[in-house]
Write a protein that holds these residues in place. Sequence first.
Motif, PDB file in Angstrom:
ATOM      1  N   SER A  98      -4.376  -0.632  -7.812  1.00 21.09           N
ATOM      2  CA  SER A  98      -5.704  -0.274  -7.401  1.00 21.09           C
ATOM      3  C   SER A  98      -5.683   1.153  -6.652  1.00 21.09           C
ATOM      4  O   SER A  98      -4.705   1.363  -6.003  1.00 21.09           O
ATOM      5  CB  SER A  98      -6.209  -1.284  -6.756  1.00 21.09           C
ATOM      6  N   VAL A  99      -6.756   1.867  -6.998  1.00 19.00           N
ATOM      7  CA  VAL A  99      -6.601   3.225  -6.306  1.00 19.00           C
ATOM      8  C   VAL A  99      -7.724   3.352  -5.303  1.00 19.00           C
ATOM      9  O   VAL A  99      -8.974   3.083  -5.668  1.00 19.00           O
ATOM     10  CB  VAL A  99      -6.554   4.319  -7.091  1.00 19.00           C
ATOM     11  N   LEU A 100      -7.574   3.857  -4.100  1.00 16.94           N
ATOM     12  CA  LEU A 100      -8.648   4.511  -3.214  1.00 16.94           C
ATOM     13  C   LEU A 100      -8.537   5.618  -2.892  1.00 16.94           C
ATOM     14  O   LEU A 100      -7.784   6.110  -2.625  1.00 16.94           O
ATOM     15  CB  LEU A 100      -8.835   3.552  -1.843  1.00 16.94           C
ATOM     16  N   LEU A 101      -9.734   6.393  -3.378  1.00 18.15           N
ATOM     17  CA  LEU A 101      -9.660   7.753  -3.193  1.00 18.15           C
ATOM     18  C   LEU A 101     -10.707   8.321  -2.070  1.00 18.15           C
ATOM     19  O   LEU A 101     -11.897   8.033  -2.262  1.00 18.15           O
ATOM     20  CB  LEU A 101     -10.008   8.471  -4.587  1.00 18.15           C
ATOM     21  N   ASP A 102     -10.231   9.305  -1.198  1.00 20.50           N
ATOM     22  CA  ASP A 102     -10.961   9.732  -0.324  1.00 20.50           C
ATOM     23  C   ASP A 102     -11.351  11.329  -0.752  1.00 20.50           C
ATOM     24  O   ASP A 102     -10.424  12.043  -0.593  1.00 20.50           O
ATOM     25  CB  ASP A 102     -10.485   9.664   0.918  1.00 20.50           C
ATOM     26  N   ASP A 103     -12.450  11.580  -1.382  1.00 16.12           N
ATOM     27  CA  ASP A 103     -12.626  12.838  -1.812  1.00 16.12           C
ATOM     28  C   ASP A 103     -13.808  13.693  -1.047  1.00 16.12           C
ATOM     29  O   ASP A 103     -14.558  14.010  -1.692  1.00 16.12           O
ATOM     30  CB  ASP A 103     -13.144  12.947  -3.392  1.00 16.12           C
TER      31      ASP A 103
ATOM     32  N   ILE B  88       0.682  -1.044   0.049  1.00 20.06           N
ATOM     33  CA  ILE B  88      -0.047   0.058  -0.083  1.00 20.06           C
ATOM     34  C   ILE B  88       0.778   1.314   0.156  1.00 20.06           C
ATOM     35  O   ILE B  88       1.740   1.482   0.850  1.00 20.06           O
ATOM     36  CB  ILE B  88      -0.863   0.152   1.199  1.00 20.06           C
ATOM     37  N   TYR B  89       0.638   1.949  -1.013  1.00 17.43           N
ATOM     38  CA  TYR B  89       1.412   3.328  -1.077  1.00 17.43           C
ATOM     39  C   TYR B  89       0.365   4.417  -0.812  1.00 17.43           C
ATOM     40  O   TYR B  89      -0.692   4.479  -1.328  1.00 17.43           O
ATOM     41  CB  TYR B  89       2.041   3.392  -2.509  1.00 17.43           C
TER      42      TYR B  89
ATOM     43  N   ASP C 210      -0.812  -4.087  -6.134  1.00 13.09           N
ATOM     44  CA  ASP C 210      -0.547  -2.921  -5.231  1.00 13.09           C
ATOM     45  C   ASP C 210      -1.474  -1.845  -5.375  1.00 13.09           C
ATOM     46  O   ASP C 210      -2.555  -2.134  -5.904  1.00 13.09           O
ATOM     47  CB  ASP C 210       0.821  -2.123  -5.426  1.00 13.09           C
ATOM     48  N   TRP C 211      -1.482  -1.104  -4.021  1.00 12.43           N
ATOM     49  CA  TRP C 211      -2.602  -0.033  -3.791  1.00 12.43           C
ATOM     50  C   TRP C 211      -1.989   1.092  -3.857  1.00 12.43           C
ATOM     51  O   TRP C 211      -0.905   1.457  -3.386  1.00 12.43           O
ATOM     52  CB  TRP C 211      -3.378  -0.434  -2.898  1.00 12.43           C
TER      53      TRP C 211
END
Length: 365
Positions: free
Chosen positions: A181-186, A109-110, A151-152
């Motif tokens: 894969s991307v998790l975005l907190d907007d 996780i990056y 990875d994320w």
Amino acid sequence: MTRLDERRESSRFRRRQTRTATAIEQQFASNDYLSLSQHPHVLKAAKDALDRWGFGSGGSPLLSGYSNAHRELEEALAEWLDVEAVVLFNSGFAANHGTISTLIQTGTIYFDRLSHASLIDGIRSTKRRFKRFEHNRIADLSAELTPTAEDWVVSEGTFSMDGDRIPEQELRELQQHSKVSVLLDDAHGLGVWGEQGLASYGALRDNIRLLTGTFGKAFGASGAFVAGSGDDIEELIQFCREYIYSTAFPPAQAAAIQAALTVIRSDEGAELRARLAHNIDNFKGQLQQRQLNLIASDSPIQSWVVGDDQLVMLLKQQLQQAGFAVSAVRPPTVPEGSARIRFSLQAQHQPQHIDALCQQLDKLS
């Protein structure tokens, strides 16, 4: 001496601030960016739902707490975001922590070094290998990611303390060479800018696997959601402890949020965003004229970096005594040496309100 005793004696001891009925012309600490908490359609929807459903939800979502009001809100959000499914949470912290700890099971996780605490705590709870990258330096990851590793990347869209935005083009280019894969907190972007208020997500829709957002900012309410594929959302419903073991928020809250979403997507919502953007430009221009150390931001979050912890608290106290509500933010919430006064602009601020605040800044000692 206990840890609490040490905190009491330090300049970083924090006290809860009791909110009074501060008029909009003096309120520069609220995340109610579009001023929807007082919108008549939102209030009517909440009152009508109270008459229909009562106050509390009565249980967790998997027992008795999930109503038609919750279901209709999830469907409306999924249609707005063009995703397969959405699930609701009680808070942004629960949504971020629960989603990461439940769904991120592979790879490294990056995450951006300025990520919100809820993201960081969720990452630590996974027991996965993780690496922090310098703020918004997503391009630097190209040397570390491989085409085969699952990875994320975890980041905010609009950052909660500095108010700047994720570098969209760098993220797109990164995904051309990896399976990341991307998790975005907007949370601080959705509703505030972009077509239909879709903010960074609107530009990155095809690059985002999971989107989290809150209702405590542009929606003028509270609670949060996670959006993504049907399988990912179903896995959260079945296995996320933050979801399963929490009482659902009230149906009236869901109805009010759906009314706020309707405003956000309407022509009125576009007008509110335009008015907010004008207020942001006005405020930035006035602080730049005063040569204050302002962090570059096009969002409602405008931060004057003071540096010294004690000085920033003194400045906040002086502004409060003059009737202006602002936020003082100190380490560890922000990096050492970057204590700041944080101003939050709203759509309902008028030019004379901003002028009055800036004139008060001139009087600070």
